[in-house]
Structure formats: structure tokens, C-alpha cells
Design a protein around this motif. Structure first.
Motif, PDB file in Angstrom:
ATOM      1  N   UNK A  25       0.883  -1.006   0.137  1.00  0.00           N
ATOM      2  CA  UNK A  25       0.099   0.082   0.016  1.00  0.00           C
ATOM      3  C   UNK A  25       0.817   1.384   0.078  1.00  0.00           C
ATOM      4  N   UNK A  26       1.986   1.069   0.719  1.00  0.00           N
ATOM      5  CA  UNK A  26       2.873   2.328   0.771  1.00  0.00           C
ATOM      6  C   UNK A  26       4.317   1.901   0.662  1.00  0.00           C
ATOM      7  N   UNK A  27       5.255   2.906   0.330  1.00  0.00           N
ATOM      8  CA  UNK A  27       6.568   2.627   0.198  1.00  0.00           C
ATOM      9  C   UNK A  27       7.495   3.842   0.032  1.00  0.00           C
ATOM     10  N   UNK A  28       8.709   3.616   0.092  1.00  0.00           N
ATOM     11  CA  UNK A  28       9.605   4.731  -0.304  1.00  0.00           C
ATOM     12  C   UNK A  28      10.488   4.388  -1.287  1.00  0.00           C
ATOM     13  N   UNK A  29      11.049   5.661  -2.109  1.00  0.00           N
ATOM     14  CA  UNK A  29      11.820   5.175  -3.221  1.00  0.00           C
ATOM     15  C   UNK A  29      12.593   6.543  -3.844  1.00  0.00           C
ATOM     16  N   UNK A  30      13.620   6.264  -4.425  1.00  0.00           N
ATOM     17  CA  UNK A  30      14.601   7.459  -4.868  1.00  0.00           C
ATOM     18  C   UNK A  30      13.760   8.034  -5.963  1.00  0.00           C
ATOM     19  N   UNK A  31      13.444   9.196  -6.078  1.00  0.00           N
ATOM     20  CA  UNK A  31      12.527   9.615  -7.271  1.00  0.00           C
ATOM     21  C   UNK A  31      13.080   9.709  -8.629  1.00  0.00           C
ATOM     22  N   UNK A  32      14.453   9.958  -8.624  1.00  0.00           N
ATOM     23  CA  UNK A  32      15.224  10.028  -9.953  1.00  0.00           C
ATOM     24  C   UNK A  32      15.310   8.694 -10.486  1.00  0.00           C
ATOM     25  N   UNK A  33      15.251   7.536  -9.597  1.00  0.00           N
ATOM     26  CA  UNK A  33      15.234   6.178 -10.279  1.00  0.00           C
ATOM     27  C   UNK A  33      14.115   5.836 -11.506  1.00  0.00           C
ATOM     28  N   UNK A  34      13.231   6.865 -11.592  1.00  0.00           N
ATOM     29  CA  UNK A  34      12.025   6.796 -12.464  1.00  0.00           C
ATOM     30  C   UNK A  34      12.330   7.431 -13.621  1.00  0.00           C
ATOM     31  N   UNK A  35      13.621   7.954 -13.997  1.00  0.00           N
ATOM     32  CA  UNK A  35      13.802   8.721 -15.051  1.00  0.00           C
ATOM     33  C   UNK A  35      13.403   7.998 -16.600  1.00  0.00           C
ATOM     34  N   UNK A  36      13.566   6.682 -16.180  1.00  0.00           N
ATOM     35  CA  UNK A  36      13.406   6.017 -17.676  1.00  0.00           C
ATOM     36  C   UNK A  36      11.955   5.881 -18.025  1.00  0.00           C
ATOM     37  N   UNK A  37      11.260   5.967 -16.963  1.00  0.00           N
ATOM     38  CA  UNK A  37       9.634   5.975 -17.307  1.00  0.00           C
ATOM     39  C   UNK A  37       9.266   7.588 -17.961  1.00  0.00           C
ATOM     40  N   UNK A  38      10.262   8.772 -17.273  1.00  0.00           N
ATOM     41  CA  UNK A  38       9.764   9.966 -17.594  1.00  0.00           C
ATOM     42  C   UNK A  38      10.833  10.874 -17.273  1.00  0.00           C
ATOM     43  N   UNK A  39      11.434  11.521 -18.213  1.00  0.00           N
ATOM     44  CA  UNK A  39      12.483  12.280 -17.898  1.00  0.00           C
ATOM     45  C   UNK A  39      12.422  13.271 -16.737  1.00  0.00           C
ATOM     46  N   UNK A  40      11.260  13.823 -16.533  1.00  0.00           N
ATOM     47  CA  UNK A  40      10.770  14.741 -15.660  1.00  0.00           C
ATOM     48  C   UNK A  40      11.238  14.367 -14.064  1.00  0.00           C
ATOM     49  N   UNK A  41      11.118  13.101 -13.828  1.00  0.00           N
ATOM     50  CA  UNK A  41      11.412  12.620 -12.492  1.00  0.00           C
ATOM     51  C   UNK A  41      13.017  12.979 -12.136  1.00  0.00           C
ATOM     52  N   UNK A  42      13.876  13.246 -13.238  1.00  0.00           N
ATOM     53  CA  UNK A  42      15.193  13.507 -13.120  1.00  0.00           C
ATOM     54  C   UNK A  42      15.477  14.994 -12.555  1.00  0.00           C
ATOM     55  N   UNK A  43      14.546  15.705 -12.441  1.00  0.00           N
ATOM     56  CA  UNK A  43      14.838  17.265 -12.229  1.00  0.00           C
ATOM     57  C   UNK A  43      15.879  17.600 -11.332  1.00  0.00           C
ATOM     58  N   UNK A  44      15.787  16.587  -9.978  1.00  0.00           N
ATOM     59  CA  UNK A  44      16.579  16.768  -8.899  1.00  0.00           C
ATOM     60  C   UNK A  44      17.902  16.305  -9.138  1.00  0.00           C
ATOM     61  N   UNK A  45      18.489  15.915 -10.269  1.00  0.00           N
ATOM     62  CA  UNK A  45      19.715  15.394 -10.653  1.00  0.00           C
ATOM     63  C   UNK A  45      20.280  15.867 -11.701  1.00  0.00           C
ATOM     64  N   UNK A  46      19.926  16.981 -12.035  1.00  0.00           N
ATOM     65  CA  UNK A  46      20.644  18.013 -12.861  1.00  0.00           C
ATOM     66  C   UNK A  46      21.944  18.360 -12.268  1.00  0.00           C
ATOM     67  N   UNK A  47      22.926  18.194 -12.984  1.00  0.00           N
ATOM     68  CA  UNK A  47      24.030  18.771 -12.274  1.00  0.00           C
ATOM     69  C   UNK A  47      24.495  20.204 -12.021  1.00  0.00           C
ATOM     70  N   UNK A  48      24.764  20.465 -10.920  1.00  0.00           N
ATOM     71  CA  UNK A  48      25.052  21.708 -10.467  1.00  0.00           C
ATOM     72  C   UNK A  48      24.073  23.018 -10.787  1.00  0.00           C
ATOM     73  N   UNK A  49      22.577  22.375 -10.647  1.00  0.00           N
ATOM     74  CA  UNK A  49      21.506  23.221 -10.780  1.00  0.00           C
ATOM     75  C   UNK A  49      21.102  23.639  -9.264  1.00  0.00           C
ATOM     76  N   UNK A  50      21.093  22.788  -8.445  1.00  0.00           N
ATOM     77  CA  UNK A  50      20.593  23.176  -6.805  1.00  0.00           C
ATOM     78  C   UNK A  50      21.537  22.278  -6.256  1.00  0.00           C
ATOM     79  N   UNK A  51      22.645  22.933  -5.823  1.00  0.00           N
ATOM     80  CA  UNK A  51      23.679  22.397  -4.811  1.00  0.00           C
ATOM     81  C   UNK A  51      23.833  22.469  -3.419  1.00  0.00           C
ATOM     82  N   UNK A  52      22.851  23.076  -2.994  1.00  0.00           N
ATOM     83  CA  UNK A  52      22.598  23.280  -1.355  1.00  0.00           C
ATOM     84  C   UNK A  52      21.250  22.790  -0.958  1.00  0.00           C
TER      85      UNK A  52
END
Ligand code: PCA
Length: 326
Positions: free
Chosen positions: A85-112
């Protein structure tokens, strides 16, 4: 901390307690990918306890860390299809389904941490709507500490990385390996100690937290504080399960999620310095990258970010524009 959520939580507890007698007590198994001692897992265990207490036992959440119930890569599907019913996962692990899931892994965009929080604000609505179409409801999301590079030798330039076996955890990290001349191999965090010990992998990009949790100093020697990005974990619920949950218990879940997000963020910040010191204490060399290496990585980061913008289209661009405008 939102007062609104605290009020909701109080309301939920009051209603649940007043309707005690617990017609149907439900057990919700909650698969999680990372080790029980990891700060995300500790936060998840507290969240589970909060819900169990808050619903007067009507919903008992039982966490299963370390990929013990479902492996990391299978957790989202398991929840979408109602196997859990519920669980936890790394959001950017789903980039192969939809690139938008990788918004948090864009190099040097948000580093703090501050920028990571802003980026999440810019992306949250889009991510919620993508997940909604996948039969999922997002409850809370917590960033990992900044990502740095691990090696078993000194590395001062990208040319030093040639041919190294590189452990990846999402599309972005695999692409980083390709662009630096390394060979990517996808391995879940729960399995990296063994992968490094046996030589299946010799390098990775990750947080000090993951290196510390998996005691990587037993195999690796250098950690470069690149601060490339802060990827996020998130907790999701199956939408049918959510819709079948009483409003009072939904309020408890939202309230506990809000507390968990706050505590998780705080822990992630605290854990950054603590775990990097832990790597040092384990005998590793911890340092910022050389200026030359940093410049080369920025260049590669630019390519990766262009590629992501292309793949994520208008939705991706809207997130980055909203972030830049904040
Ligand atoms: N740890 C996770 C994801 C990012 C991080 O810091 C991992 O290495 O799998």
C-alpha cells in the motif's frame, strides 16, 4: 512546519480516538530501499509509528528497510499495482519512465539544501500530477545530502577516470559515467559494500551518508566533495488505498508526513557533516575536487543538463524556469 498540518493531525487523532473501537485495523507493509540505520529509514520508521499512534492503531504501518520486502527498483511498481500500500523510493530512479523525474539530478543546478528546497517547490506540482496518473499519491519527500565522487585512487582530472567501473543509481549517474569514460553498472545502495569489496564496482557518485552507511572505506580511499546535486527520496501511497482511507486517517497520514518531511530535512543536513567526518575517521581522504577537475565536471554537467532539458520538454523547462525565478 505548517500549522495547518499540525492542526489536521490533531483533528485526525481526535476523530480517530473518538470513534475508537477500531472497526478494521489494517496493517500496511512499507517497503524501503535503504539500510535500516540510514536517516531516511529512521525517518520512515518514525512516520510509521506516528501513523499507527495517530490512527489509534486503525492503520499499523510496518517498515521493511534494505530492500527486504521489494528491491529498490521494484518498489514503485509494487505500490502502483497494490502489492504494497505504501513505500519509499528514490524519485530520480524513475527517469526511464519519464525524464521529468530527473529534475533533482541535473548537475550543478541546485547544490545546497536551500536550493534543493526551492527546486522541490518548483517541481512538486508537476511530480504530483505525473504520479497521480500512475495511481500514486505522494506523501512526503526528503533530499539526500550533496553528491560527491568516490574512488579508490587520487583523481585530479576526468582522464584519470578512464575505464573505471562506476556504480550508478539512475540514468543521470549512468550518463555521467559514459561522459567521463567510465563503465556504468547499476547497483542498489543496499548491495554496494559487496560490489566494492569484490571489485564489481570501483567508484560512484553518492552522498557522504551512503558511503558512511555502507562503510565504503573498507574498499575505497577518496571522496571528492563535488556537490553535484541533491537527489530526493519520496514516500508514496497507492491511490485506491488512499481513496479508501477515511478523511480522519488521511489527515493523520498528511500530518505525520509533514512532521517526517521536516525531521528528514533536518537529519539530512545534520548527517552531511557527521558522515563526511565518519569517512575521514574511516581513513578516507576527503577533499574538494581540484579546480581543473571541477571545471571539467561543470562542462560535462552542462551537456547533461542540456540533454535533460531536451528529454523533459516543456514540463522540464517550466520547472527550471520556476526555480530560476525564485
Ligand atoms: N544515496 C543513494 C542515492 C543518493 C545517495 O546519496 C544511493 O547511493 O543509492
Amino acid at each position: 512546519m505548517s500549522k495547518y498540518f499540525l492542526k489536521q493531525l490533531a483533528l485526525g487523532v481526535a476523530v480517530t480516538l473518538s470513534t475508537a473501537g477500531i472497526a478494521h485495523a489494517e496493517k500496511w507493509d512499507m517497503p524501503m530501499a535503504y539500510s535500516g540505520s540510514n536517516f531516511h529509514s529512521v525517518t520512515g520508521a518514525e512516520f510509521a509509528q506516528c501513523v499507527t499512534t495517530g490512527t489509534g492503531g486503525a492503520i499499523e504501518i510496518v517498515t521493511h528497510p534494505s530492500g527486504s520486502l521489494f528491491k529498490g527498483a521494484d518498489i514503485k511498481r509494487a505500490i502502483q499495482t497494490g502489492q504494497a500500500p505504501i513505500g519509499e523510493r528514490l524519485l530520480s530512479g524513475h527517469q526511464n519512465e519519464n525524464a521529468v523525474f530527473g529534475f533533482d539530478s541535473i548537475p550543478f543546478l541546485a547544490t545546497s539544501f536551500d536550493d534543493s528546497a526551492k527546486l522541490w517547490k518548483a517541481a512538486e506540482e508537476t511530480i504530483n500530477s505525473v504520479l497521480d496518473k500512475q495511481n500514486l499519491v505522494l506523501l512526503y519527500s526528503v533530499p539526500w545530502p550533496p553528491q560527491g565522487l568516490y574512488f579508490k585512487k587520487e583523481v585530479n582530472a576526468v582522464s584519470d577516470m578512464e575505464g573505471i567501473k562506476f556504480r550508478s543509481y539512475n540514468n543521470t549517474t549512468a550518463r555521467l559515467a559514459e561522459l567521463t569514460g567510465m563503465s556504468p553498472v547499476t547497483i542498489e545502495a543496499a548491495e554496494i559494500s559487496q560490489a566494492f569489496a569484490t571489485g564489481v564496482a570501483e567508484s560512484m557518485v553518492s552522498s557522504g551518508a551512503t558511503g558512511y552507511d555502507r562503510k565504503v572505506w573498507e574498499s575505497l580511499t577518496h571522496f571528492y566533495e563535488v556537490d553535484a546535486w541533491l537527489p530526493r527520496n519520496y514516500v508514496m501511497v497507492n491511490k485506491d488505498v488512499w481513496n479508501d482511507t477515511s478523511e480522519a486517517n488521511q489527515n493523520v497520514l498528511r500530518g505525520c508526513a509533514s512532521l517526517a518531511e521536516y525531521a528528514g530535512n533536518w537529519r539530512s543536513k545534520e548527517y552531511t557533516g557527521f558522515t563526511v567526518n565518519g569517512l575521514r575517521a574511516g581513513g578516507m581522504t576527503v577533499a574538494p575536487p581540484s579546480d581543473g577537475l571541477r571545471a571539467e565536471l561543470q562542462e560535462i554537467g552542462k551537456t547533461m543538463s542540456d540533454e535533460w532539458m531536451e528529454a523533459a520538454g516543456a514540463e522540464g523547462k517550466a520547472i527550471v524556469d520556476a526555480f530560476n525565478a525564485m
